[in-house]
Enzyme design. Structure first.
Site, PDB file in Angstrom:
ATOM      1  N   GLN A 142       9.959   2.096 -10.595  1.00  8.68           N
ATOM      2  CA  GLN A 142       8.853   3.056 -10.548  1.00  8.68           C
ATOM      3  C   GLN A 142       8.940   3.909  -9.293  1.00  8.68           C
ATOM      4  O   GLN A 142       9.412   3.428  -8.268  1.00  8.68           O
ATOM      5  CB  GLN A 142       7.528   2.265 -10.536  1.00  8.68           C
ATOM      6  CG  GLN A 142       6.278   3.103 -10.498  1.00  8.68           C
ATOM      7  CD  GLN A 142       5.076   2.320  -9.984  1.00  8.68           C
ATOM      8  OE1 GLN A 142       4.623   2.473  -8.853  1.00  8.68           O
ATOM      9  NE2 GLN A 142       4.549   1.433 -10.820  1.00  8.68           N
ATOM     10  N   HIS A 144       6.983   6.679  -6.453  1.00  8.28           N
ATOM     11  CA  HIS A 144       5.798   7.342  -5.898  1.00  8.28           C
ATOM     12  C   HIS A 144       6.087   8.841  -5.898  1.00  8.28           C
ATOM     13  O   HIS A 144       7.160   9.254  -5.429  1.00  8.28           O
ATOM     14  CB  HIS A 144       5.599   6.975  -4.430  1.00  8.28           C
ATOM     15  CG  HIS A 144       5.044   5.615  -4.182  1.00  8.28           C
ATOM     16  ND1 HIS A 144       5.146   5.022  -2.947  1.00  8.28           N
ATOM     17  CD2 HIS A 144       4.372   4.749  -4.969  1.00  8.28           C
ATOM     18  CE1 HIS A 144       4.557   3.833  -2.984  1.00  8.28           C
ATOM     19  NE2 HIS A 144       4.086   3.642  -4.216  1.00  8.28           N
ATOM     20  N   GLU A 171       3.980   7.154 -10.080  1.00  9.67           N
ATOM     21  CA  GLU A 171       2.617   6.977  -9.564  1.00  9.67           C
ATOM     22  C   GLU A 171       2.335   8.017  -8.500  1.00  9.67           C
ATOM     23  O   GLU A 171       3.150   8.216  -7.602  1.00  9.67           O
ATOM     24  CB  GLU A 171       2.494   5.570  -8.929  1.00  9.67           C
ATOM     25  CG  GLU A 171       1.183   5.340  -8.200  1.00  9.67           C
ATOM     26  CD  GLU A 171       1.107   3.987  -7.483  1.00  9.67           C
ATOM     27  OE1 GLU A 171       2.166   3.410  -7.157  1.00  9.67           O
ATOM     28  OE2 GLU A 171      -0.019   3.517  -7.245  1.00  9.67           O
ATOM     29  N   GLU A 222      -2.759   0.936 -12.372  1.00  9.70           N
ATOM     30  CA  GLU A 222      -2.122  -0.183 -11.678  1.00  9.70           C
ATOM     31  C   GLU A 222      -2.988  -0.752 -10.567  1.00  9.70           C
ATOM     32  O   GLU A 222      -2.757  -1.856 -10.109  1.00  9.70           O
ATOM     33  CB  GLU A 222      -0.794   0.325 -11.094  1.00  9.70           C
ATOM     34  CG  GLU A 222      -0.043  -0.614 -10.203  1.00  9.70           C
ATOM     35  CD  GLU A 222       1.280  -0.007  -9.762  1.00  9.70           C
ATOM     36  OE1 GLU A 222       2.297  -0.379 -10.333  1.00  9.70           O
ATOM     37  OE2 GLU A 222       1.285   0.856  -8.851  1.00  9.70           O
ATOM     38  N   GLN A 297       1.184  -5.794 -10.026  1.00 11.73           N
ATOM     39  CA  GLN A 297       2.017  -5.276  -8.945  1.00 11.73           C
ATOM     40  C   GLN A 297       1.772  -6.213  -7.787  1.00 11.73           C
ATOM     41  O   GLN A 297       0.646  -6.301  -7.299  1.00 11.73           O
ATOM     42  CB  GLN A 297       1.591  -3.850  -8.585  1.00 11.73           C
ATOM     43  CG  GLN A 297       2.124  -3.409  -7.229  1.00 11.73           C
ATOM     44  CD  GLN A 297       1.609  -2.045  -6.793  1.00 11.73           C
ATOM     45  OE1 GLN A 297       2.378  -1.164  -6.491  1.00 11.73           O
ATOM     46  NE2 GLN A 297       0.300  -1.869  -6.754  1.00 11.73           N
ATOM     47  N   ASP A 336       7.475  -1.094  -2.068  1.00 10.18           N
ATOM     48  CA  ASP A 336       6.901   0.244  -2.122  1.00 10.18           C
ATOM     49  C   ASP A 336       6.255   0.659  -0.819  1.00 10.18           C
ATOM     50  O   ASP A 336       5.590   1.681  -0.761  1.00 10.18           O
ATOM     51  CB  ASP A 336       5.845   0.285  -3.234  1.00 10.18           C
ATOM     52  CG  ASP A 336       4.735  -0.743  -3.006  1.00 10.18           C
ATOM     53  OD1 ASP A 336       4.979  -1.737  -2.293  1.00 10.18           O
ATOM     54  OD2 ASP A 336       3.634  -0.551  -3.535  1.00 10.18           O
ATOM     55  N   SER A 363       7.680  -0.902  -7.003  1.00 10.30           N
ATOM     56  CA  SER A 363       6.468  -0.365  -7.622  1.00 10.30           C
ATOM     57  C   SER A 363       6.028   0.815  -6.766  1.00 10.30           C
ATOM     58  O   SER A 363       4.926   0.877  -6.243  1.00 10.30           O
ATOM     59  CB  SER A 363       5.387  -1.419  -7.746  1.00 10.30           C
ATOM     60  OG  SER A 363       5.284  -2.189  -6.584  1.00 10.30           O
TER      61      SER A 363
END
Lengths: 554, 215
Positions: A142, A144, A171, A222, A297, A336, A363
């Protein structure tokens, strides 16, 4: 005392700018095996748990009660609790014990027992466990997507490039809360311009985030946060029950959700109740499971500075990722958040999830330079893309990304920026100029983009919110502005909400909008020669990094 | 003018010393009965009331603010912090009022409680470690108008700008939010310190104490 020159050199190394602290269990500064952690126990009377980890039902706090009533398979509990923690730990790494069997055993153990099991594993054993217990067969990753200016044009362009590079979830979040709707829209449209089927979310205050989802501006959520002590829950005006309710609210609208938790949050909030980070996180995971969430997460997440400051903190982080997988939850395994000044240390930390593969290794990999990362910096950022590609190639490991060429990158960035420009025009939002499109197309970060009038944007957002604009309006805007393919993709993402298959554990979509989840593509690892193997087209793709010596040029 | 200000400051510091002396004495007296001495002292301060003055912007500060903690995480003196926020509010012809929130150490809740007591409905929350937020009385608790989450990056100029922007929201003007600051290494350098400071602030929480008019 006269200091040696070497000591001086060492003192100036980046790692020595990091914050370290000795174990201090009274305040929760202890990663694993805390001296005040409870001993495992369970007592069942008439199908009801009357004792949990040394506490009688009348002494339960609301977390204990929620776990006892909703998170433990009571019919399995007595059999599972009869096994020693060491026996369970060994089954986790034993290739002759299937994932299914481990899931069954773990469904009946208590939080303190889970903690004890994890404590028996060293980091290599944890990685072996993760390789087997991860829900989805293929690992994923995933991104950001944020920037300091909350610039929707840059968000769209970065989302498109991120999707092209292989991120299957993206995200965003905001610098200024009220920007959330623009960020969500830009991310939704931009991501589909890069590669179809990417899921997107906008992490903001819970009620706002839910409404963004209901309107069709996001496709998953999330940030349903849970905590390991009652005190921290209460401080946030919450309970496990309210979180379960919020989870159900998302599900009722067909939105994928996962919870968030991780080591150190209770320490940071000053309410760890003398328990170890691992034990408290295990409680969070049981709450997550009990609330009916398909996944989590975790891996300390934004509190990694606390976990990483104590001995065995990074081992604990991997331990909690594994605990999530053991409970059958999708695990988006953090990585992350920046936590160290040392490149060595940050790379090593990520190997624990990268090598075995998790449902989402990151994440939130910063798909922009870290100065633009509004989650206060990720562990890897856009400047590490090539390093990451080389790591995949070096070790023949699928980390979820792929090498790209600049021509493709520019093409998708421009398409995304032009699409958001057209949507803004169609919806009567403040104009996106051709200069803004051009700058965002070629930009590395917000230092290279044209600034927008933030005050005017915020007024327009308020108005757009009041007008009741939804995902369907975005589809219309794109279709009527000449972006039919993109309109079709957004419509397809909205259709997922009605179909609902992507609510299954660990679901992502492929480029034809088909679901790949732990249900239709379960992890079947059972030792060498089984499970997911990086080979064929995907391996060829990873091999083809850009900067390669051409023997013909000699 | 300068002499006047110096004299003023001397008077203020004398008064403050006197107050500090009183609190010490009284705290000792109550120490036998309960653990009040460990908590922020509130006697001698007026309980905070809801105001109807639309020109007012409330600054809600944390339970350890200027009692157990005197400096933010990057060493800014808390009295300087308050002085600058107030100055920012006053520059916009609005009136600052400082309220100490002793029921919570959660930034958003202290700001929201401040906003609810504020005549304009706008409040600023400041934790003792320096984290700040601008809030409005009718927003969700964890929402906000502007948030400044990275305390180590705060400066006195920034606090002044926060005061100014909060005052502009109170006046209903079109406001350009303050451009965010970001240091991706802030967690590595400061998170442990932040945890320790927050523990210190949280220890000062006393849900039984009322909100009080602070300095």
């Amino acid at each position: 005392m006269k200091q040696s020159i070497r000591a001086k050199v060492l003192k100036e190394r980046p790692v020595n700018q990091d914050g370290f602290i000795n174990e201090w269990p009274e305040m929760g500064f202890i990663a694993m095996s805390g001296p005040y952690d409870p001993k495992p126990s369970v007592r069942i009377v008439n199908g009801c748990i009357t004792e949990l980890d040394g506490k009688k039902r009348e002494e339960f706090d609301f977390i204990d009660q929620f776990i006892a009533d909703h998170a433990i398979q009571i019919s399995q509990a007595e059999a599972s609790m009869q096994l020693t923690s060491l026996e369970i730990a060994r089954k986790i790494v034993d290739i002759n014990t299937s994932r299914k069997e481990v899931l069954k055993i773990v469904s009946g153990i208590t939080p303190a027992k889970m903690s004890e099991v994890i404590n028996y594993l060293n980091v290599v054993e944890m990685m072996m466990g993760m390789q087997k217990m991860r829900a989805r067969k293929t690992p994923s990753i995933q991104a950001h997507i944020t920037n300091l200016k909350d610039d929707p044009v840059q968000i769209a362009a970065d989302a498109a490039e991120g999707a092209l590079r292989g991120f299957r979830e993206e995200e965003t979040t905001v610098g200024v809360t009220r920007y959330a709707p623009f960020n969500a829209i830009a991310l939704l449209i931009g991501s589909q311009a890069g590669r179809k089927g990417v899921l997107t979310q906008c992490a903001v205050e819970e009620a706002t985030e839910l409404e963004l989802g209901i309107r069709g501006f996001t496709t998953y959520a999330e940030t349903i946060s849970v905590y390991g002590t009652e005190k921290v829950f209460i401080d946030g005006d919450d309970t496990p029950y309210s979180k379960a309710f919020l989870n159900a609210a998302y599900a009722s609208r067909g939105l994928k959700t996962r919870f968030t938790s991780g080591a150190g949050s209770e320490v940071l909030m000053g309410a760890a109740e003398k328990k170890s980070m691992l034990y408290l996180e295990v409680r969070c995971l049981y709450v997550t499971k009990g609330a009916g969430s398909q996944g989590v997460q975790n891996g300390s997440v934004s509190c990694i500075g606390v976990a990483a400051s104590v001995p065995a903190g990074i081992r604990e982080v991997m331990g909690e990722n594994l605990a999530a997988a053991l409970l059958g939850l999708e695990c988006a395994s953090s990585n992350d958040q920046s936590f160290t000044n040392s490149d060595l240390r940050r790379s090593a930390r990520t190997m624990l999830q990268f090598l075995p593969g998790t449902d989402f290794i990151f994440s939130g990999y910063a798909a922009e330079p870290n100065y633009d990362n509004l989650f206060a910096g990720s562990n890897f950022d856009a400047e590490d893309f090539d390093d990451y590609n080389v790591l995949q190639r070096d070790m023949q490991v699928d980390g979820g990304l792929r090498p790209v060429n600049d021509e493709e990158v520019i093409r998708v960035r421009r398409t995304a920026a032009k699409a958001i420009q057209a949507v803004f025009l169609y919806l009567g939002l403040p104009k996106i100029t051709d200069e803004q499109v051009e700058a965002a197309t070629y930009a590395h970060g917000s230092h290279d983009t044209e600034s927008r009038d933030a005050a005017a944007d915020l007024i327009a957002i308020e108005d757009m919110w009041k007008r009741g604009i939804t995902g369907v309006d975005l589809v219309k805007a794109l279709a009527e502005s000449g972006f039919e393919e993109l309109a079709e993709s957004i419509l397809n993402m909205l259709k997922q909400r009605v179909i609902g298959d992507y609510l299954q554990t660990s679901a992502i979509l492929d480029e034809t909008f088909k679901v790949c989840s732990g249900v239709n593509q379960p992890n079947d690892y059972a030792g060498p020669g089984t499970g997911y193997r990086l080979e064929g087209n995907r391996w060829e793709e990873i091999k083809a990094i850009p900067h390669i010596i051409d023997p013909d040029n000699f | 003018m300068q002499i006047d200000q110096k004299t003023m400051e001397q008077i203020i510091s004398l008064v403050l010393k006197q107050i500090a002396g009183q609190t010490g004495g009284l705290a000792d007296a109550t120490a036998k009965n309960d653990n009040m001495s460990e908590h922020t002292f509130c006697e001698g301060y007026l309980p905070a009331k809801k105001s109807t003055n639309p020109k007012e912007v409330v600054i809600g500060v944390g339970p350890a603010f200027q009692s157990k903690i005197q400096h933010t995480i990057n060493g800014l003196n808390l009295s300087e912090v308050l002085k600058n926020i107030k100055a920012g509010i006053e520059e916009e012809d609005m009136i600052p009022r400082v309220i100490k929130i002793q029921k919570t150490s959660d930034l958003c809740f202290m700001a929201l409680e401040g906003a609810k007591l504020s005549g304009s409905g706008i409040g600023i929350g400041v934790q003792s470690k320096g984290t700040a937020v601008i809030h409005q009385k009718d927003l969700y608790p964890l929402s906000n108008l502007e948030l400044f989450p990275q305390a180590p990056l705060m400066t006195l100029e920034l606090y002044r700008a926060i005061g100014k922007n909060a005052a502009k929201y109170a006046k209903g003007e079109k406001v350009t939010p303050i451009m965010g600051k970001n240091d991706p290494m802030v967690r590595a350098k400061y998170q442990v310190k932040a945890a320790l400071m927050h523990i210190k602030e949280t220890e000062q929480i006393n849900p039984d104490l009322p909100y009080i008019e602070w300095r």
